[in-house]
Design a protein around this motif. Structure first.
Motif, PDB file in Angstrom:
ATOM      1  N   TYR A 160     -10.094 -30.119  22.520  1.00 19.53           N
ATOM      2  CA  TYR A 160      -9.578 -29.064  21.616  1.00 19.53           C
ATOM      3  C   TYR A 160     -10.735 -28.153  21.141  1.00 19.53           C
ATOM      4  N   GLU A 166      -5.600 -22.633  14.633  1.00 19.39           N
ATOM      5  CA  GLU A 166      -7.252 -22.632  14.422  1.00 19.39           C
ATOM      6  C   GLU A 166      -7.765 -22.042  15.542  1.00 19.39           C
ATOM      7  N   ILE A 167      -7.227 -21.130  16.163  1.00 24.90           N
ATOM      8  CA  ILE A 167      -7.767 -20.473  17.268  1.00 24.90           C
ATOM      9  C   ILE A 167      -7.748 -18.906  17.238  1.00 24.90           C
ATOM     10  N   SER A 195       3.882 -23.902  18.625  1.00 27.51           N
ATOM     11  CA  SER A 195       2.604 -23.221  18.756  1.00 27.51           C
ATOM     12  C   SER A 195       2.816 -21.793  19.242  1.00 27.51           C
ATOM     13  N   ILE A 196       1.494 -21.110  19.100  1.00 25.50           N
ATOM     14  CA  ILE A 196       1.707 -19.907  19.578  1.00 25.50           C
ATOM     15  C   ILE A 196       0.521 -19.481  20.622  1.00 25.50           C
ATOM     16  N   PRO A 252       0.331 -24.202  11.749  1.00 25.69           N
ATOM     17  CA  PRO A 252      -1.026 -24.322  11.606  1.00 25.69           C
ATOM     18  C   PRO A 252      -1.757 -23.550  12.760  1.00 25.69           C
ATOM     19  N   SER A 300      -1.765 -26.885   6.038  1.00 21.21           N
ATOM     20  CA  SER A 300      -3.435 -26.757   6.504  1.00 21.21           C
ATOM     21  C   SER A 300      -4.478 -27.950   6.012  1.00 21.21           C
ATOM     22  N   ARG A 327       0.469 -29.284  23.282  1.00 23.37           N
ATOM     23  CA  ARG A 327       1.108 -28.233  22.804  1.00 23.37           C
ATOM     24  C   ARG A 327       0.397 -26.672  23.309  1.00 23.37           C
ATOM     25  N   ARG A 360     -14.036 -30.737   7.364  1.00 24.00           N
ATOM     26  CA  ARG A 360     -14.623 -30.763   8.625  1.00 24.00           C
ATOM     27  C   ARG A 360     -16.024 -31.392   8.703  1.00 24.00           C
ATOM     28  N   LYS A 379     -11.480 -31.325  11.382  1.00 21.30           N
ATOM     29  CA  LYS A 379     -11.321 -31.875  10.047  1.00 21.30           C
ATOM     30  C   LYS A 379     -11.125 -33.563  10.113  1.00 21.30           C
ATOM     31  N   ASN A 383     -10.004 -23.236   4.446  1.00 22.77           N
ATOM     32  CA  ASN A 383     -10.537 -24.327   5.358  1.00 22.77           C
ATOM     33  C   ASN A 383     -10.556 -24.152   6.567  1.00 22.77           C
ATOM     34  N   LYS A 384     -10.151 -22.801   6.980  1.00 22.49           N
ATOM     35  CA  LYS A 384      -9.918 -22.229   8.553  1.00 22.49           C
ATOM     36  C   LYS A 384      -8.660 -22.859   9.414  1.00 22.49           C
ATOM     37  N   THR A 385      -7.702 -23.729   8.510  1.00 21.01           N
ATOM     38  CA  THR A 385      -6.546 -23.943   9.301  1.00 21.01           C
ATOM     39  C   THR A 385      -5.574 -22.957   8.861  1.00 21.01           C
ATOM     40  N   LEU A 420       5.017 -21.133  22.179  1.00 22.42           N
ATOM     41  CA  LEU A 420       4.806 -22.566  23.108  1.00 22.42           C
ATOM     42  C   LEU A 420       5.594 -23.622  22.577  1.00 22.42           C
ATOM     43  N   LEU A 435      -3.156 -31.344  12.500  1.00 18.44           N
ATOM     44  CA  LEU A 435      -2.217 -30.090  12.574  1.00 18.44           C
ATOM     45  C   LEU A 435      -0.840 -30.526  13.065  1.00 18.44           C
TER      46      LEU A 435
END
Lengths: 364, 165
Positions: free
Chosen positions: A168, B102-103, B155-156, B100, B76, A199, A58, A46, B136-138, B116, B81
């Motif tokens: 990323y 995105e993975i 984070s995770i 947030p 988002s 992170r 994006r 984004k 928006n995919k976040t 994390l 992020l």
């Protein structure tokens, strides 16, 4: 014959084309990529900037929207997969077309906007010709355009925005980023990008650089080292990393060959990352009919490239007599937005650079 | 130090974390944005005026914690992020974090994922309470964490069972 030839279909060129065409100018937009969009079509993150200028959207979505806008104008002819190879007197440019480059065309334009973008910098290190050494742009093309994984364990060189963003994207593609090294003592890109990569477990080593890579047929190992303030290796600080790929994100240089050839007055401005054409605040160079926009005018963000493109497109069209009802107001608004984008500590260098490249009074 | 490592320090965080009194009152936003950059979507996304309108596009976000309901709509919107919502007293022993993500693959509701911290160190397994898919995919993932971890987890890591690299 066209009113305005725009060379380069990235964010600056697309914005210039849309603005000029909206005022009625006949625009020919030429790009060497397989499709329009420049680097935007690889940007899955984004964008920052203001809501007015696509913030939060994006890059790929911005490209889609702008390419759609281009299609809606009958007065824009877009030619992709074509390279402008030369400038000749009286605003004639030569265009090489076709996969084998076997079609040569000439185009005469009343105005030219050069929005050719930038070239990636290379880094000297031992064995930098081994397979597996990529520029960040190539990594993005492979990964984000063609869905090809460039490697399995990556060392990113450079913690500017490109290095951070591509790291990323690599993580999102499921690739291990072993580390990011940055020669400067601090992270150059946006810290929010750095934090979101950190992170996910990627260490960022500032004041470090890549010393050498090893391998027989491809990269098997990389050695990084801490460096001092004079960018000299500090002996004994070397670390070995098991990587098969090096991604270089060590800066860009303006791609200004056409401007040199056209005889624009050029100046080396380190803050803008190389030789740039002198320009007035309408983005006009010392050649009365040639304008510039985007990274070729100085390395910056896509958001400022889009604004520069709009300013160049507006002023090139108005200089040809196309009417803009509230020209003064529009022109002022775009310039104010651009100033606002640069009004932060990270843009200090850019502002200094632009002062050095700016012609006051507008005439050569 | 943040500029060298990408990890915000306690001093940095102190500036953006609401006081204890507000924390116990319910869900609230924490915006871990410490650098003036030209970016304003968070302020525009907040319909409650809790993220104060920017005077300048380069402003740092300023939050009126009394107006914030922890709705999470800003999470988002942020290109960096950097926005999280925490609900300190979600349960007696547990807090809730909305973050947030995105993975892919997305975790499933009820799944255990690795938590994390800001350096990417694994702090243990935690349970996913909710997966909110955003256009928006976040995406926004809600996780339940021990109260002691609520200011640490950011984070995770989801185990990818089909595609182990």
């Amino acid at each position: 014959m066209t009113d305005i030839a725009i060379i380069g279909g990235g964010p600056a060129g697309l914005s210039a084309a849309i603005y000029a065409a909206s005022l009625g100018a006949k625009v020919t937009l030429i790009d060497d990529g397989l499709e329009l969009g420049g680097q935007l079509i690889k940007q899955t993150h984004k964008f920052f900037g203001s809501e007015k200028q696509f913030a939060g959207i994006r890059g790929i979505e911005i490209a889609k929207k702008m390419i759609q806008d281009i299609k809606e104008y009958d007065n824009i002819e877009a030619i992709a997969n074509s390279t402008v190879t030369g400038y000749y007197e009286d605003e004639v440019i030569t265009i090489v077309q076709g996969v084998n480059g076997d079609i040569l065309k000439k185009l005469k334009a009343k105005r030219i906007i050069v929005a050719t973008g930038a070239l990636e910098n290379m880094l000297p290190f031992v064995n930098n010709d081994l397979p597996g050494v990529y520029g960040a742009g190539a990594v993005q093309t492979l990964m984000n355009l063609y869905g090809v994984v460039p490697g399995n364990n990556i060392l990113m060189v450079g913690a500017g925005n490109i290095g951070l963003i591509v790291s990323y994207q690599l993580l999102q593609a499921g690739i291990k980023v072993e580390a990011i090294v940055e020669a400067l003592p601090r992270i150059g890109g946006y810290l929010v990008h750095a934090s979101k990569i950190r992170r996910l477990g990627v260490p960022i080593y500032t004041s470090h650089t890549l010393k050498e890579v090893y391998g027989t047929d491809c990269i098997e190992k990389a050695v990084i080292s801490e460096i001092n303030r004079n960018f000299e290796f500090i002996p004994g600080t070397e670390k070995e990393l098991e990587v098969d790929t090096i991604c270089l994100a060590v800066g860009l240089s303006p791609l200004s060959d056409l401007l040199w050839q056209a005889g624009c007055q050029m100046k080396y401005v380190p803050e803008l990352c190389g030789y740039v054409a002198l320009r007035d605040d309408n983005m006009k160079t010392t050649k009365d009919k040639i304008y510039i926009a985007g990274d070729v005018a100085g390395i910056e963000e896509a958001s400022s490239a889009m604004l520069e493109g709009q300013i160049a497109g507006l002023n090139a069209a108005v200089s040809l007599g196309y009417k803009c009802d509230n020209y003064q107001e529009q022109d002022k608004k775009l310039k104010a937005e651009l100033r606002e984008l640069r009004d932060n500590p990270l843009s200090e260098e850019i502002k200094i650079g632009i002062e050095k490249a700016l012609i006051r009074g507008g005439r050569d | 130090m943040l500029e060298r490592t990408g990890i915000p320090t306690d001093d940095d965080l102190e500036k953006v974390i609401p006081d204890k009194k507000r924390l116990v009152q319910g869900p609230v936003v924490i915006i871990e944005c410490f650098q003036k950059i030209p970016c304003d979507p968070c302020a525009i996304s907040c319909k409650l005026g809790a993220i104060k309108p920017f005077r300048d596009i380069n402003d740092l976000p300023q939050v009126d914690f009394d107006k914030c309901t922890g709705c999470g709509i800003c999470i988002s919107s942020c290109p960096g992020l950097a926005i999280f919502v925490i609900d300190m007293n979600y349960l007696d022993e547990k807090s809730l974090i909305k973050l947030p993500h995105e993975i892919l693959p997305l975790p499933e509701k009820g799944e255990d994922v690795y938590a994390l911290d800001r350096a990417g160190s694994m702090l243990g397994k935690v349970k996913v309470i909710k997966v909110l898919k955003i256009k928006n995919k976040t995406n926004i993932i809600s996780i339940e964490v021990p109260k002691s971890m609520v200011m640490k987890v950011r984070s995770i890591k989801v185990e990818d069972k089909n595609n182990e690299r």
